[in-house]
Design an enzyme around this catalytic site. Structure first.
Site, PDB file in Angstrom:
ATOM      1  CG  ASP A 173      -9.270 -23.434  21.030  1.00  0.00           C
ATOM      2  OD1 ASP A 173      -8.079 -23.573  21.367  1.00  0.00           O
ATOM      3  OD2 ASP A 173      -9.603 -22.940  19.938  1.00  0.00           O
ATOM      4  CE  LYS A 187     -12.070 -20.243  19.772  1.00  0.00           C
ATOM      5  NZ  LYS A 187     -10.855 -20.624  19.025  1.00  0.00           N
ATOM      6  CE  LYS A 212      -9.204 -23.521  13.132  1.00  0.00           C
ATOM      7  NZ  LYS A 212      -8.796 -22.414  14.025  1.00  0.00           N
ATOM      8  CG  ASP A 233      -6.396 -24.712  15.586  1.00  0.00           C
ATOM      9  OD1 ASP A 233      -6.116 -24.726  14.367  1.00  0.00           O
ATOM     10  OD2 ASP A 233      -7.213 -23.907  16.066  1.00  0.00           O
ATOM     11  CD  GLU A 268      -9.262 -26.396  18.751  1.00  0.00           C
ATOM     12  OE1 GLU A 268      -8.968 -25.809  17.690  1.00  0.00           O
ATOM     13  OE2 GLU A 268     -10.436 -26.597  19.117  1.00  0.00           O
TER      14      GLU A 268
END
Length: 357
Positions: free
Chosen positions: A190, A162, A265, A241, A216
């Site tokens: 991400d 991240k 998701k 996302d 991402e």
């Protein structure tokens, strides 16, 4: 198969170790657990993992949706009419996707148990296991590398880093990991909307020798054009996302060639049924999918796992939201062996008939 009783429970699960992403620090998660009872004696289980920043929901709003909409409509309904039930509830829960996902999940659990099949086989079945990445929140480079070493020693071969707060530090972290492992693990990154287009391109150019496999959501979800520019300028797959919340979103993003991949998701899109529609649109556009997760109990992760096992267009899984949770009552629905997830092959989502909250 008539639904005779419904109830929900709030389940608070502390994290063994808090983590930080681009816009918040998380130290616990609270899920709403739904239990459906049928006149045939079969139980269906579902969960909601509300996140105010992502789904716009709270535990209170999910509970209100259950009391005002879900309970009065579902009680007495035939669970085998799953599509009709979700189609009716959808407009009433338009701003409550995790609450809708909770119901969708519990209904799928019921009907696949009635069929005496694991859910992934009930959905058609494509594979029997899938590797998952393990996510590392925003940490200094040395601590990030330490975490990667720990996870690799535990058997993981895919890490997702991240970032998005400091592009120079992000570059340092990715290159440090790449230098240490020399292509022996897969690295994903991400940015959680943290970059401008220029920063995203600079990040790629500065890490292009690292073997990075995907980038991402580098840019703000409110601007498709930014995501499109990064997708055009960066050779590795760029994944949407936060930009993707609905079926209309995936149609818009793929029609305009804004993204190379999508992250589906279950909580964000409103359930397994809607996830299948989104995946079909992506597949028609030649865009592959990853199944991701929120901070969810293993019950929610199990839903994502069974969905990912049922669809060939789902090539990646990022189903690690349960790993750091303490006091998770659903921890035995699947196995994790050397970074690979395997369902327990019980019917439905894997909750045994003797299970009690």
């Amino acid at each position: 198969m008539k639904i005779t009783h419904l109830e929900i429970f709030a389940r608070s699960m502390p994290l063994m170790e808090p983590y930080t992403i681009a816009y918040e620090t998380i130290d616990r998660c609270v899920n709403m657990i739904l239990r459906l009872e049928s006149d045939s004696g079969i139980l269906g289980w579902g969960c909601a993992a509300p996140d105010l920043a992502v789904t716009g929901e709270t535990i209170h709003s999910v509970e209100t949706a259950f009391n005002d909409v879900i309970f009065p409509y579902l009680k007495g309904q035939n669970a085998l009419m799953h599509t009709r039930l979700i189609n009716h509830l959808g407009p009433h829960l338009k701003t409550r996707p995790a609450a809708l996902a909770m119901v969708d999940m519990a209904l799928y659990d019921l009907v696949s148990k009635r069929a005496r099949l694991p859910l992934f086989q009930y959905l058609g079945g494509y594979r029997t296991s899938i590797p998952t990445s393990i996510t590392i929140g925003i940490l200094p480079p040395d601590k990030t590398l330490q975490k990667v070493l720990e996870y690799v020693n535990d058997g993981f071969r895919i890490v997702k880093i991240k970032g998005g707060n400091n592009v120079e530090e992000d570059i340092e972290k990715v290159n440090l990991i790449a230098d240490r492992f020399q292509g022996k693990i897969e690295i994903r990154f991400d940015a959680n909307q943290g970059y401008s287009v220029e920063e995203a391109v600079y990040f790629y150019k500065s890490t292009k020798d690292s073997g990075l496999t995907l980038l991402e959501q580098p840019t703000d979800r409110k601007n498709d054009e930014f995501l499109k520019q990064v997708s055009r300028k960066v050779p590795i797959p760029v994944m949407a996302d936060e930009s993707l919340m609905t079926l209309k979103d995936v149609f818009r993003l793929t029609r305009r060639d804004c993204t190379d991949m999508i992250n589906i998701k279950i909580m964000k899109v409103g359930g397994i049924g809607e996830a299948m529609h989104i995946n079909s649109v992506a597949r028609a556009a030649g865009v592959e999918a990853m199944v991701g997760c929120m901070d969810e109990s293993a019950l929610g992760i199990s839903a994502g796992l069974h969905f990912s096992l049922s669809r060939p267009n789902v090539i990646y899984a990022d189903l690690d939201g349960h790993l750091d949770l303490m006091e998770d009552p659903f921890s035995k629905l699947f196995e994790l062996r050397k970074g690979v997830l395997y369902p327990n092959n019980q019917s439905g989502l894997g909750v045994e008939t003797t299970f009690k909250m």
